[in-house]
Write a protein that holds these residues in place. Structure first.
Motif, PDB file in Angstrom:
ATOM      1  N   ASP A 146      53.812  32.628  -0.237  1.00  0.00           N
ATOM      2  CA  ASP A 146      53.711  32.903   1.184  1.00  0.00           C
ATOM      3  C   ASP A 146      54.997  33.555   1.705  1.00  0.00           C
ATOM      4  O   ASP A 146      56.068  32.960   1.670  1.00  0.00           O
ATOM      5  CB  ASP A 146      53.455  31.576   1.914  1.00  0.00           C
ATOM      6  CG  ASP A 146      53.318  31.779   3.407  1.00  0.00           C
ATOM      7  OD1 ASP A 146      53.201  32.946   3.830  1.00  0.00           O
ATOM      8  OD2 ASP A 146      53.338  30.776   4.132  1.00  0.00           O
ATOM      9  N   ASP A 202      52.884  38.828  -1.965  1.00  0.00           N
ATOM     10  CA  ASP A 202      51.433  38.743  -2.127  1.00  0.00           C
ATOM     11  C   ASP A 202      51.072  38.783  -3.601  1.00  0.00           C
ATOM     12  O   ASP A 202      50.237  38.036  -4.082  1.00  0.00           O
ATOM     13  CB  ASP A 202      50.745  39.933  -1.432  1.00  0.00           C
ATOM     14  CG  ASP A 202      50.627  39.695   0.060  1.00  0.00           C
ATOM     15  OD1 ASP A 202      50.855  38.530   0.471  1.00  0.00           O
ATOM     16  OD2 ASP A 202      50.323  40.646   0.798  1.00  0.00           O
ATOM     17  N   ARG A 210      57.099  42.067   1.196  1.00  0.00           N
ATOM     18  CA  ARG A 210      55.850  41.366   1.504  1.00  0.00           C
ATOM     19  C   ARG A 210      54.771  41.630   0.463  1.00  0.00           C
ATOM     20  O   ARG A 210      54.068  40.719   0.033  1.00  0.00           O
ATOM     21  CB  ARG A 210      55.373  41.757   2.908  1.00  0.00           C
ATOM     22  CG  ARG A 210      56.038  40.886   3.939  1.00  0.00           C
ATOM     23  CD  ARG A 210      56.205  41.479   5.295  1.00  0.00           C
ATOM     24  NE  ARG A 210      57.368  40.851   5.899  1.00  0.00           N
ATOM     25  CZ  ARG A 210      57.345  39.622   6.435  1.00  0.00           C
ATOM     26  NH1 ARG A 210      56.222  38.938   6.484  1.00  0.00           N
ATOM     27  NH2 ARG A 210      58.438  39.086   6.915  1.00  0.00           N
ATOM     28  N   GLU A 244      56.013  34.417   4.756  1.00  0.00           N
ATOM     29  CA  GLU A 244      56.632  33.775   5.919  1.00  0.00           C
ATOM     30  C   GLU A 244      57.454  32.564   5.496  1.00  0.00           C
ATOM     31  O   GLU A 244      58.546  32.331   5.973  1.00  0.00           O
ATOM     32  CB  GLU A 244      55.548  33.323   6.913  1.00  0.00           C
ATOM     33  CG  GLU A 244      54.761  34.456   7.532  1.00  0.00           C
ATOM     34  CD  GLU A 244      55.668  35.521   8.123  1.00  0.00           C
ATOM     35  OE1 GLU A 244      56.704  35.161   8.713  1.00  0.00           O
ATOM     36  OE2 GLU A 244      55.340  36.715   7.975  1.00  0.00           O
ATOM     37  N   ALA A 245      56.880  31.788   4.573  1.00  0.00           N
ATOM     38  CA  ALA A 245      57.537  30.532   4.208  1.00  0.00           C
ATOM     39  C   ALA A 245      58.767  30.745   3.336  1.00  0.00           C
ATOM     40  O   ALA A 245      59.714  29.961   3.405  1.00  0.00           O
ATOM     41  CB  ALA A 245      56.546  29.628   3.485  1.00  0.00           C
TER      42      ALA A 245
END
Ligand SMILES: Nc1ncnc2c1ncn2[C@@H]1O[C@H](COP(=O)(O)OP(=O)(O)OP(=O)(O)O)[C@@H](O)[C@H]1O
Ligand SMILES: [Mg+2]
Lengths: 388, 221
Positions: free
Chosen positions: A128, A123, A119, A130-131
């Protein structure tokens, strides 16, 4: 820090020995980007790949952070070096998450740690999580895949990165975007990076230093501005191109060239005042009108000031384009050409006039480097004969 | 109509022979996969060895099955297995080597060199490379080899009835020796149907084993 010590590669081919890298000596200081640049087949890739032993050196040594890597285990060495290749090389059988956590998993990180890292990395490359994390590489655009390739190399936070034409397979617009993102990232991460390119503009934009190769030899190793202003020989000169002085426009900021002396008038001044100030400052055609907040508001031309009576606020023409202090000279030159003018007012970050820049000052600044032919770039160059 | 009645009357026998047939081919190709895949992977490390192994495997396939059984009877008799289950399985095992070894070898060799370099550059050992990258990418092609082997050998196994191995070939051989077209036709059709159905079943399995990110590539191929 990366240091190459007499690094040499000789390929034995059916047609005889090919010296792909010939006693390369160079040092990339910690936190800097070094671009390996040169014509096709000059040995850039070979030199790069000897560092992580994708290619075995025939002789010579590689030091990372002062430590001789010769005795290190190959896999440990590679896991401590980020590697980005031109073909991107994402594993099609793995999700994006699996791809970018490959190295942490090889290093035996526990699950929560590498999931968290995935994650963070997303960033960092402005994608993204999640995507994308659960998708497969085939479901991403080329530019997105290239970003993932960079993220994968950064995963275990290696101090050193090797990048072989990492943005070569991307269209020019996307490439510029990724280059900018990468530079922004590098400003924070401060990795020591060796980066192969055959695009001079990319080299000038990305490199703290540029190493020019020719037929397996390191010909010149300098900061971009030194390289462009003082090419060591005819080969470098012709490789950089006839317009190399123009390329330097990219490297110089308005801040370095502008003059903070600047005559101007206020809207409440009379045209008489304007005319005398034009004469006082020796301007040919016009003077800038500045409003109360210090922003450029218009131009008073000499002919109007001479033939008309009244106040500046009633007789001005539209204000010229302005240069920001952090703009590079290339943008300024382009504005001057587009507006048929030889000077531009300069504004600070808040849009207030703080001086002006002239074509004359720009040519003088660029030209002075050629006249003085500095020797101060010498420590940056490779000088095998002076080493040990 | 007559055939239909025959099938109904002998459904039990037919089912039993089919199961026998499947288990014979299944065991043989199963063992062949366990041996052929490692061999296929091993020979990617040595081109000369690869050429010899593939050559040998192709020669085996050119031996007619009847001849192969003929050769094996005296050899295996020494151990008391001259006829029946064992020589049938061994024959199918041998015939299966070529498609399985060749497909494995080709698939591993054809893994995109950029992926191999990325895997090396990242610091994977040779085994990690095989396990995490090369084998998953090769699975679709390896499975295609297994399918070829199965379909090919469902036919071969029909002939193994002559050495008493059982299976659907029993119907065919009986049909011939008893001049009974019903048994002959039902046996032959059953063998063909079995081959087609198993092929589809394995295709479904192949799709399931294909890494999800590669489905598009496989569909395109
Ligand atoms: N595996 C190899 N076997 C033999 N010769 C090789 C091998 N790899 C590279 N060379 C030769 O070594 C020289 C340098 O190659 P290298 O790939 O380092 O060039 P490069 O500067 O990266 O060029 P490019 O910009 O085209 O990528 C070339 O002459 C090339 O033909
Ligand atoms: Mg190259």
């Amino acid at each position: 820090m990366i240091r190459l010590d007499n690094l040499t590669k000789v390929f034995d081919t059916p047609k005889g020995a090919v010296v792909a890298a010939d006693h390369i000596n160079m040092e990339v200081p910690r936190g800097e980007i070094c671009i390996l640049l040169g014509p096709s087949g000059c040995g850039k890739t070979t030199t790069l790949k000897m560092i992580n032993r994708i290619i075995r050196a025939t002789s010579g040594k590689v030091f990372l952070d002062g430590e001789d890597t010769t005795g290190m285990n190959t896999q440990d060495l590679r896991r401590s070096i980020g590697y980005v290749i031109q073909q991107i090389g994402l594993f099609p059988n793995m999700t994006i998450e699996e791809n970018i956590t490959v190295v942490p998993r090889l290093l035996g990180w526990d699950r929560t740690a590498y999931k968290k890292r995935a994650r963070e990395l997303m960033d960092m490359i402005a994608m993204d999580a999640e995507a994308f994390l659960k998708r497969y590489p085939s479901e991403l655009s080329g530019g997105q895949q290239q970003r993932i390739g960079v993220a994968r190399a950064l995963a275990a936070d290696p101090p050193v990165m090797l990048m072989d034409e990492p943005f070569g397979a991307i269209d020019p617009i996307n490439r510029a975007v990724i280059q900018d993102e990468f530079l922004k990232m590098q400003a924070e991460l401060k990795k020591t990076i060796m980066f192969v390119s055959h695009d001079i503009d990319e080299a000038i934009k990305m490199g703290d230093r540029i190493a020019i190769f020719r037929e397996g030899k390191l010909v010149q190793y300098s900061a971009p501005d030194d390289l462009l202003s003082a090419p060591r020989n005819g080969f470098v000169e012709s490789f950089l191109g006839e317009d190399r002085a123009l390329k330097r426009l990219n490297l110089v900021k308005v801040r370095e060239v502008f003059s903070d002396e600047m005559g101007s008038v206020k809207p409440d001044d009379t045209l008489e005042t304007a005319l005398s100030r034009i004469d006082d400052f020796g301007y040919q055609n016009a003077i800038l009108m500045v409003n109360d907040r210090g922003e450029p508001a218009g131009m008073i031309t000499r002919s109007v000031a001479r033939t008309t009576r009244g106040y500046c606020r009633d007789h001005y023409q539209t204000a010229p384009p302005v240069a920001q202090l952090d703009d590079d000279l290339r943008k300024v030159a382009s504005l001057m050409f587009a507006n048929d003018t030889t000077w531009l007012p300069c504004v600070d970050a808040r849009g207030r006039v703080c001086g002006h820049i002239t074509q004359r000052a720009m040519t003088h600044h660029l030209g002075s480097r050629y006249r003085s032919r500095p020797e101060d770039s010498a420590p940056l160059r490779s000088q095998p004969e002076t080493k040990e | 109509m007559e055939l239909f009645r025959y099938v109904l009357d002998n459904a039990g026998l037919l089912g039993q022979l089919t199961l026998e047939h499947i288990s014979l081919v299944g065991v043989a190709v199963g063992i062949a996969t366990l041996t052929g895949v490692p061999i296929g992977i091993a020979i990617t490390k040595n081109e000369r060895l690869a050429r010899s192994v593939l050559y040998l495997a192709s020669i085996i396939v050119t031996i007619p099955s009847i001849a192969l059984f003929g050769v094996m009877i005296p050899l295996l008799s020494i151990f008391g297995y001259g006829i029946g289950y064992v020589p049938a399985v061994i024959a199918v095992l041998l015939y299966s080597q070529l498609p399985i070894i060749r497909n494995t070898y080709t698939a591993i060799n054809n893994v995109n060199p950029a992926l191999r370099e990325a895997a090396r550059g990242i610091g994977m050992s040779q085994n990690q490379r095989l396990r995490m990258v090369e084998i998953p990418l090769a699975v679709p092609v390896i499975m295609a080899g297994v399918r070829t082997a199965v379909v090919l050998n469902i036919g071969v196994m029909a002939i193994a009835a002559y050495i008493g191995a059982g299976g659907l070939g029993t119907l065919i051989s009986r049909g011939i020796s008893q001049s009974d077209p019903r048994q002959l036709i039902v046996g032959a059709v059953a063998v063909s149907l079995l081959a087609i159905i198993v092929d589809y079943a394995l295709l479904a399995l192949q799709k399931r084993l294909t890494p999800r990110g590669m489905e598009r590539d496989v569909a395109a191929a």
